[in-house]
Design a protein around this motif. Sequence first.
Motif, PDB file in Angstrom:
ATOM      1  N   VAL A   1     -24.721  16.411  25.615  1.00 10.42           N
ATOM      2  CA  VAL A   1     -23.848  15.601  25.588  1.00 10.42           C
ATOM      3  C   VAL A   1     -22.414  16.447  25.925  1.00 10.42           C
ATOM      4  CG1 VAL A   1     -24.721  13.633  24.177  1.00 10.42           C
ATOM      5  CG2 VAL A   1     -23.244  15.254  23.050  1.00 10.42           C
ATOM      6  N   GLY A   2     -21.582  15.916  26.632  1.00 10.68           N
ATOM      7  CA  GLY A   2     -20.422  16.622  26.886  1.00 10.68           C
ATOM      8  C   GLY A   2     -19.578  16.230  28.157  1.00 10.68           C
ATOM      9  N   PHE A   3     -18.697  16.835  28.296  1.00  8.93           N
ATOM     10  CA  PHE A   3     -18.053  16.527  29.644  1.00  8.93           C
ATOM     11  C   PHE A   3     -18.418  17.430  30.797  1.00  8.93           C
ATOM     12  CE2 PHE A   3     -14.879  15.232  26.297  1.00  8.93           C
ATOM     13  CZ  PHE A   3     -14.620  13.731  26.799  1.00  8.93           C
ATOM     14  N   GLU A   4     -18.306  17.034  32.082  1.00  8.96           N
ATOM     15  CA  GLU A   4     -18.577  18.003  33.021  1.00  8.96           C
ATOM     16  C   GLU A   4     -17.821  19.504  32.774  1.00  8.96           C
ATOM     17  OE1 GLU A   4     -15.070  15.553  34.241  1.00  8.96           O
ATOM     18  OE2 GLU A   4     -17.315  15.066  33.532  1.00  8.96           O
TER      19      GLU A   4
ATOM     20  N   LYS B   1     -18.032   7.537  22.573  1.00  7.87           N
ATOM     21  CA  LYS B   1     -18.245   8.693  23.393  1.00  7.87           C
ATOM     22  C   LYS B   1     -18.364  10.045  22.753  1.00  7.87           C
ATOM     23  CE  LYS B   1     -16.897   6.949  27.371  1.00  7.87           C
ATOM     24  NZ  LYS B   1     -17.922   6.722  28.374  1.00  7.87           N
TER      25      LYS B   1
ATOM     26  N   GLU C   1     -19.268  12.715  23.996  1.00  7.28           N
ATOM     27  CA  GLU C   1     -18.748  13.662  25.069  1.00  7.28           C
ATOM     28  C   GLU C   1     -17.766  14.709  24.220  1.00  7.28           C
ATOM     29  OE1 GLU C   1     -19.025  10.540  25.795  1.00  7.28           O
ATOM     30  OE2 GLU C   1     -19.542  10.449  27.838  1.00  7.28           O
TER      31      GLU C   1
END
Length: 152
Positions: free
Chosen positions: A23-26, A101, A103
Motif C-alpha cells: 500500500v502506498g502512493f505511486e 486511505k 496509502e
Amino acid sequence: MRKPRDEFTLDLFNDWTPPRVSVGFEPDAFPGTRLASRISRAIARVLKDCGKDRRTVAAQMSERLGYKVTKETLEAYASEAKTQNNITVERFIALIHATGKTELLGFLAEGFDMAVVPRKYENVIELALIEDHARMIETRKKTLQARLRGAQ
C-alpha cells in the motif's frame, strides 16, 4: 500484429499487469526534501481522494479520538503554508481510519525503505523467506561436501 481470435479473452502477456502488493502512493508522488511539506501534500491528497467532505472526516476522527477535530484543523494539516500545524500520530491514525486511505501507511514506511503489505500476503512472504533460506543452506551444504571430497 495478428488480430486475436477471441476479443473477450485477455492476452496474459500483454493485457495483464500484476496488482500492486504494497500500500502506498505511486513512487515520488510527493517530491522534495522538506518532510512537513510532503506530509501536508499527502494529507491533502487523501482528503481529496477519499470521497468524503472534510467535515465528515473531521467528525469521524472526533468520534474515534473522543475529542473534537474540526474541518479547519484538517485544512491546516493539508496546508504547506501552515507550518505550526503538524498532525500528531494519534490524529494521523484517526485520519487513516476516517478516510480509509491506507496509502498513508505506505507513505510513512517508504521513508525507511520499507513497504506495508496487507496481512493476507504475510504467509506468502514468510514462505519465500523460508525457501530462500533453504536454498542458502543447500548451497552451503554442497560447498562443504565439495571441500570434503577435495580433502580426501
